[in-house]
Scaffold this active site. Structure first.
Site, PDB file in Angstrom:
ATOM      1  CE  LYS A 493      -0.269  -0.047   5.012  1.00 50.65           C
ATOM      2  NZ  LYS A 493      -1.079  -0.425   6.253  1.00 50.65           N
ATOM      3  NE  ARG A 591      -5.809   0.768  12.746  1.00 50.99           N
ATOM      4  CZ  ARG A 591      -4.675   0.729  11.818  1.00 50.99           C
ATOM      5  NH1 ARG A 591      -4.216   1.977  11.456  1.00 50.99           N
ATOM      6  NH2 ARG A 591      -4.581  -0.217  11.262  1.00 50.99           N
ATOM      7  CE1 TYR A 716       8.745  32.819  -0.725  1.00 53.96           C
ATOM      8  CE2 TYR A 716       9.064  30.283  -0.476  1.00 53.96           C
ATOM      9  CZ  TYR A 716       8.653  31.407  -1.264  1.00 53.96           C
ATOM     10  OH  TYR A 716       8.538  31.444  -2.561  1.00 53.96           O
ATOM     11  CG  MET A 765       6.221  23.719  -4.037  1.00 53.71           C
ATOM     12  SD  MET A 765       4.813  24.541  -5.199  1.00 53.71           S
ATOM     13  CE  MET A 765       3.733  24.801  -4.025  1.00 53.71           C
TER      14      MET A 765
END
Length: 821
Positions: A493, A591, A716, A765
């Site tokens: 998965k 779960r 940034y 990014m």
């Protein structure tokens, strides 16, 4: 893996021990750059023409290696603390003796493949076909030399049901050493060509030398259409007359007669006859070499009781082998055929045939001097020119002094010639290549990989490299912990933990794991579309997916009354009978899953239907990796036992059980039951502290370097501050590639030139900045984000997460490269 003490190895190799002879090894290393589990590795110091392995003994000791096979006494007189040495006359000969002994311990059939061309592809394809029935151990890549064969044989282990190995020679006297190592039961001869002909008096002498590999074989396979090969078999001396299995397109007395070969753009249909029965088999390849290689495989399979139906199905699943001939996307709409490590006359014809299949109208051959052909130069390049003319090549580039001297042979085609590869790179610019199919074919000496790099399309250069050798080593480690009756479900998965689902699934299918597990239905369907036919469990199926699950032969996890009722309804509607489901029990994870108190009601529903059948009952441990919670784990296992007993009694069945993940496999052997689920452990993460091998390496490069004065800010929000003049590197990886934004501003680092470079400023990014002050690096240099040098576990701790998140976050825009030595 079998282990040997140094004392045992010394007895096998007639060596003399120094230091601690009780040390045990199960791994072999001949390359100082490739060390797996150092403490269990025997480093063999090869004294070669260019490199002397004895010069790396100190480095190996620093890396943790303690066991050494040497042939220079000076290195053994004062063994380092805790180490052991075996002194022999010849380390390669000693290793061959050790490999021969190792092979003798396994009473499994061994297939040996030899010939001038096609050995590797036939080996890979034959292994892929046989792996549908048995566990095959095969040579890595093209390991067929005096050193490669013993390295290959060392891979035989207790799981091996057959070994398939290639054997190559370059002169007389070599094959007898390889035969003594392999002692094969089956021998397959591909073809004969000019490779290494300079060391043989004639082609006949080379064939006779190669046939020594089969002197003790019980079965031999070959194509009877080459009279020189057929005559060689007739004259060859065998200790025991083998059974010959021949195929032919012309001789009706052959065991397998090829009657018609119909080639199309998308593949080939082969009509053949075997023992009076006729069949048509489709393959996905249309070039002559692939057709011939396929016929060798088909002939072997028929002789070993594969049905036409099984063969047809297996041949349809074969994939191209890119070890020698690799297709690469080039710049300016070009296609590159990378054959940068192989140059002989016979393989040139094969490669040209492949070149002609490419869609571009313009065909360009870049060729180096052909070395070690054994053919006079004038005759050799006249034949090359004939092949080029026959292929109607539109452009020819020759590199090397011999081709430069033979330039007039190529006057019929637009051509250019260069003395060296460097001269070509300095003269012929990449912009001169547009919309061409370019075959790049050269001897190793000419380093044509530089041409491939120069002409290849420039993509996002951040890469995730997947080491399939290490992945298989980890798989075999977990297999070694299990009893013979316990199966393995491998979880693929989330892109197989970031590694690539269908690529990993294809390998696992080849290695005959029992089950695959995915999270969502779409993941399972994609695997089916990629040719995966293993049983697949879907762990989080949506009720809207149940029809597609049945249509694609997937097995759902059923975890609630709603899902159970809905799946029974869908299965009944589709007229399914006893469709397999995996019933999920909640034993404490809380779960998905049926609570213990709900099991009786679930049994009642299952009793009233014939549409579904419980294939397995399973659960999930909440803290299998944490010894502090072992008491709770014990309660979960007890609850699971009660639930299983109730289901078995209530439904009068005995389904499989699986409750353990990777950590549980290592820590709770009494709960292995009928199956276990292997996930993160396959990728090198062990909760038990075992030295598993790292599988994934995320790497990039330095785009730019600059020095930022003291008092400036970086990135940034001006969060990166320089208290002094700081040298930084900008690297093209950011949070869009999966680099977590919790890194940055001194938290975490990358590796370049074996040094740690901390992140500085915020992660952007598409890029980030690292502090390289004091590191001697340059623009373009490699950067390791994670891998062996910078483990995923370390990165996870730095940002307070788990390795799963680091691995699965790697974006799909990051190119995956799979390699296997």
């Amino acid at each position: 893996m079998l282990t040997y003490t140094l004392k045992e190895i010394a007895a096998i190799t007639h060596g003399e021990t120094f230091g601690d002879s009780t040390l045990e090894v199960c791994h072999i290393a001949t390359d100082s750059r490739k060390i797996a589990e150092a403490q269990q590795t025997l480093f063999i110091a090869i004294d070669g023409e260019r490199h002397d392995g004895h010069n790396y003994l100190g480095e190996m000791y620093q890396k943790g290696v303690r066991c050494f096979l040497i042939n220079k006494r000076d290195y053994a007189n004062q063994p380092a603390e805790g180490s052991g040495y075996i002194l022999v006359k010849d380390t390669i000969a000693a290793f061959q003796s050790l490999a021969a002994h190792h092979r003798s311990l396994f009473k499994v059939p061994i297939v040996a493949i030899t010939g001038s061309n096609g050995k590797t592809i036939v080996k890979e394809w034959l292994s892929a076909c046989l792996a549908q029935k048995i566990l095959v151990t095969r040579s890595p890549k093209s390991y067929n030399s005096q050193l490669g064969v013993p390295l290959s044989v060392w891979l035989l282990n207790n799981n091996s049901q057959m070994g398939i190995f290639e054997a190559g020679i370059s002169k007389c006297g070599e094959m007898q050493h390889l035969e003594a190592i392999l002692h094969p039961d089956h021998g397959l001869f591909t073809n004969i060509g000019e490779a290494h002909q300079e060391n043989f008096k004639s082609v006949e002498e080379k064939i006779n030398e190669k046939l020594k590999l089969f002197i003790n074989c019980k079965h031999v396979y070959y194509c009877a259409d080459n009279p020189i090969i057929s005559d060689g078999f007739k004259k060859a001396l065998f200790n025991n007359q083998p059974v010959f299995h021949s195929w032919s397109a012309t001789d009706s007395s052959a065991d397998m007669l090829v009657k018609v070969v119909q080639t199309r753009a998308a593949g080939t249909t082969i009509d053949l006859q075997y023992k009076g029965a006729c069949a048509s088999i489709d393959i996905q390849f249309s070039d002559k070499a692939s057709v011939e290689n396929s016929l060798h495989v088909i002939n072997f399979l028929l002789a070993n009781n594969f049905s036409f139906e099984e063969i047809s199905r297996a041949m349809q699943q074969l994939q191209p082998v890119a070890m020698r001939l690799e297709l690469v996307k080039g710049m300016n709409h070009c296609t590159l055929i990378n054959d940068a490590y192989n140059s002989d006359l016979n393989s040139l014809g094969i490669a040209l045939d492949y070149l002609l299949q490419q869609p571009q109208g313009k065909k360009h051959l870049i060729l180096s001097d052909i070395q070690q052909s054994g053919i006079p130069e004038k005759e050799l390049y006249s034949e090359v020119a004939r092949l080029v003319h026959q292929a109607k090549i539109s452009r020819f580039t020759g590199i090397g002094p011999a081709l430069l001297k033979s330039a007039e042979e190529f006057s019929f085609v637009k051509s250019s010639f260069f003395e060296t590869t460097q001269q070509f790179l300095e003269t012929d610019r990449p912009g001169n290549f547009t919309n061409e199919a370019i075959l790049i074919k050269g001897a190793r000496k000419f380093q044509f990989e530089r041409l491939v790099t120069a002409l290849a399309e420039k993509n996002h250069t951040t890469l995730l490299e997947i080491n399939l050798n290490n992945l298989l080593s980890n798989l075999n480690y977990f297999r070694s912990l299990l009893s013979p009756g316990t199966g393995i479900m491998v979880m693929v998965k989330a892109l197989a933990y970031g590694s690539g689902s269908h690529e990993i699934a294809t390998l696992l299918q080849h290695e005959k794991v029992d089950y695959l597990g995915v999270a969502f239905t779409d993941e399972g369907i994609q695997l089916r579309q990629a040719g995966i036919n293993l049983p697949i469990m879907v762990m989080s199926p949506g009720r809207e997916d149940f029809a597609r699950i049945i249509e694609n032969d997937l097995e759902p996890e059923i975890y609630s009354f709603a899902t159970l009722k809905s799946f029974i309804e869908t299965a009944t509607l589709l007229q399914a009978s006893a469709y397999p489901i995996h019933l999920k029990a909640d034993t404490g994870m809380h779960r998905l899953g049926f609570m213990e108190a709900e099991i009786d009601e679930a049994i009642g529903l299952l009793k009233n239907t014939n549409s579904v059948q419980v294939k397995a009952v399973f659960s999930h441990l909440a803290a299998s990796d944490d010894a502090r919670h072992d008491e709770f784990t014990g309660h979960q296992l007890a609850s699971f036992a009660r639930i299983y007993t109730k289901i078995c009694g209530g439904l009068n069945i005995k389904p499989k059980r699986h409750i353990l993940n990777s950590a549980g496999i290592e820590r709770f052997p009494s709960a292995h039951f009928e199956m276990v689920r292997l996930g993160i452990g396959l990728h090198g993460i062990s909760s038990a502290g075992k030295n598993l091998l790292p599988v994934s390496t995320l790497k990039t490069h330095i785009s730019q370097i600059k020095t930022i004065p003291a008092g400036e800010t970086i990135g940034y929000n001006r969060r990166g501050n320089t208290e002094k003049d700081t040298r930084i590197a900008i690297i093209p990886i950011g949070y869009a590639d999966g680099l977590n934004r919790r890194f940055g501003n001194g938290n975490g680092h990358v590796i370049t030139h074996n040094s740690e470079a901390p992140f500085i400023g915020d992660i952007c990014m598409d890029m980030c900045m690292v502090n390289i002050s004091g590191i001697n690096c340059a623009e373009g240099d490699q950067v390791i984000v994670f891998g062996e040098q910078n483990p995923v576990t370390r990165l996870a701790k730095q940002i307070g997460t788990i390795p799963y998140e680091i691995l699965t976050n790697v974006s799909t825009r990051v190119k995956r490269i799979y390699y296997k030595d």
